[in-house]
Write a protein that holds these residues in place. Structure first.
Motif, short mmCIF file in Angstrom:
data_model
loop_
_atom_site.label_atom_id
_atom_site.label_comp_id
_atom_site.label_asym_id
_atom_site.label_seq_id
_atom_site.Cartn_x
_atom_site.Cartn_y
_atom_site.Cartn_z
N ASP A 31 2.98 0.23 -6.55
CA ASP A 31 3.77 0.31 -5.32
C ASP A 31 3.11 1.23 -4.30
O ASP A 31 3.67 2.23 -3.87
CB ASP A 31 5.20 0.78 -5.61
CG ASP A 31 5.96 -0.19 -6.48
OD1 ASP A 31 5.74 -1.40 -6.35
OD2 ASP A 31 6.78 0.26 -7.31
N ILE A 32 1.90 0.85 -3.89
CA ILE A 32 1.09 1.66 -2.97
C ILE A 32 0.95 0.93 -1.64
O ILE A 32 0.73 -0.27 -1.61
CB ILE A 32 -0.32 1.92 -3.55
CG1 ILE A 32 -0.23 2.57 -4.92
CG2 ILE A 32 -1.17 2.73 -2.60
CD1 ILE A 32 0.37 3.94 -4.93
N GLN A 33 1.07 1.68 -0.54
CA GLN A 33 0.80 1.16 0.78
C GLN A 33 -0.27 2.04 1.42
O GLN A 33 -0.15 3.26 1.42
CB GLN A 33 2.05 1.16 1.65
CG GLN A 33 3.11 0.19 1.17
CD GLN A 33 4.28 0.11 2.13
OE1 GLN A 33 4.38 0.87 3.09
NE2 GLN A 33 5.19 -0.81 1.86
N VAL A 34 -1.31 1.39 1.93
CA VAL A 34 -2.41 2.10 2.57
C VAL A 34 -2.61 1.51 3.95
O VAL A 34 -2.62 0.29 4.11
CB VAL A 34 -3.71 1.96 1.74
CG1 VAL A 34 -4.87 2.60 2.46
CG2 VAL A 34 -3.53 2.57 0.37
N SER A 44 -11.65 0.20 -3.22
CA SER A 44 -11.67 -0.18 -4.62
C SER A 44 -10.27 -0.04 -5.19
O SER A 44 -9.64 1.01 -5.04
CB SER A 44 -12.65 0.70 -5.39
OG SER A 44 -12.60 0.42 -6.75
N ILE A 45 -9.79 -1.10 -5.84
CA ILE A 45 -8.46 -1.11 -6.44
C ILE A 45 -8.64 -1.47 -7.91
O ILE A 45 -9.10 -2.56 -8.22
CB ILE A 45 -7.54 -2.12 -5.73
CG1 ILE A 45 -7.45 -1.80 -4.24
CG2 ILE A 45 -6.16 -2.13 -6.37
CD1 ILE A 45 -6.80 -2.88 -3.41
N ASP A 46 -8.29 -0.55 -8.81
CA ASP A 46 -8.55 -0.75 -10.23
C ASP A 46 -7.31 -0.40 -11.06
O ASP A 46 -6.81 0.72 -10.98
CB ASP A 46 -9.74 0.11 -10.67
CG ASP A 46 -10.22 -0.21 -12.07
OD1 ASP A 46 -9.65 -1.10 -12.72
OD2 ASP A 46 -11.18 0.44 -12.51
N ALA A 50 0.97 -4.02 -7.14
CA ALA A 50 1.67 -3.97 -5.85
C ALA A 50 1.00 -3.00 -4.87
O ALA A 50 1.55 -1.96 -4.52
CB ALA A 50 3.14 -3.62 -6.04
N VAL A 51 -0.17 -3.39 -4.41
CA VAL A 51 -0.90 -2.61 -3.40
C VAL A 51 -0.93 -3.43 -2.12
O VAL A 51 -1.30 -4.61 -2.13
CB VAL A 51 -2.34 -2.30 -3.84
CG1 VAL A 51 -3.11 -1.60 -2.73
CG2 VAL A 51 -2.34 -1.44 -5.10
N ASN A 73 -2.16 -7.31 -1.64
CA ASN A 73 -2.08 -8.04 -0.38
C ASN A 73 -2.81 -7.30 0.72
O ASN A 73 -2.70 -6.08 0.84
CB ASN A 73 -0.61 -8.23 0.04
CG ASN A 73 0.11 -9.18 -0.87
OD1 ASN A 73 -0.27 -10.34 -0.98
ND2 ASN A 73 1.13 -8.69 -1.54
N LEU A 74 -3.55 -8.07 1.53
CA LEU A 74 -4.24 -7.53 2.70
C LEU A 74 -3.49 -7.98 3.94
O LEU A 74 -3.20 -9.17 4.10
CB LEU A 74 -5.68 -8.04 2.75
CG LEU A 74 -6.53 -7.83 1.51
CD1 LEU A 74 -7.90 -8.45 1.71
CD2 LEU A 74 -6.64 -6.36 1.18
N ILE A 75 -3.19 -7.04 4.81
CA ILE A 75 -2.52 -7.34 6.07
C ILE A 75 -3.52 -7.04 7.18
O ILE A 75 -3.96 -5.90 7.32
CB ILE A 75 -1.26 -6.47 6.28
CG1 ILE A 75 -0.34 -6.51 5.06
CG2 ILE A 75 -0.54 -6.88 7.56
CD1 ILE A 75 0.32 -7.82 4.80
N ARG A 76 -3.91 -8.08 7.91
CA ARG A 76 -4.91 -7.87 8.96
C ARG A 76 -4.38 -8.36 10.30
O ARG A 76 -3.63 -9.34 10.36
CB ARG A 76 -6.21 -8.56 8.62
CG ARG A 76 -6.12 -10.04 8.53
CD ARG A 76 -7.47 -10.68 8.26
NE ARG A 76 -7.34 -12.12 8.09
CZ ARG A 76 -7.24 -12.99 9.08
NH1 ARG A 76 -7.27 -12.57 10.34
NH2 ARG A 76 -7.11 -14.28 8.85
#
Length: 110
Positions: A31-34, A44-46, A50-51, A73-76
């Protein structure tokens, strides 16, 4: 400017930063939001679940590497100030083709 950002074993965490010179790394987290406001050349996501990564308009030069992660998920942003959400594939299929092993993301868009 920071060189690198590391989030390790975090839960329900949000990170907003202007710029990272090298990378941002998220490890064993959920449950991370960046959100990147300017630029980060690599992410890098390892071992995460839920990122959501909110990219800046300069996302084109970014590299994103994922391993053992789900629900990324990528939000662009788009040129017309809209946003596009892109899920990162979680499943891959490896087959023997023309004398080589070929690995491709499994598409569920059929």
């Amino acid at each position: 400017k920071v060189n690198a950002i590391v989030l390790d074993s975090c839960s329900k965490t949000a990170c907003v930063f202007d710029e990272a010179m090298a990378s941002i790394e998220i490890v064993n987290s959920k449950d991370i939001q960046v959100q990147c406001l300017t630029s980060a050349p690599a992410m890098s996501i390892d071992g995460c679940t839920a990122v959501t990564y909110y990219m800046s308009p300069k996302f084109a030069d970014s590299q994103i590497i994922t391993a053992k992660s789900a629900a990324v998920n990528l939000i662009r942003p788009t040129d017309d100030d809209d946003i596009v959400e892109t899920p990162i594939p979680e499943q891959f299929c490896t087959t023997w083709k023309d004398g080589n092993w070929v690995t491709e993301a499994v598409s569920h868009d059929d």
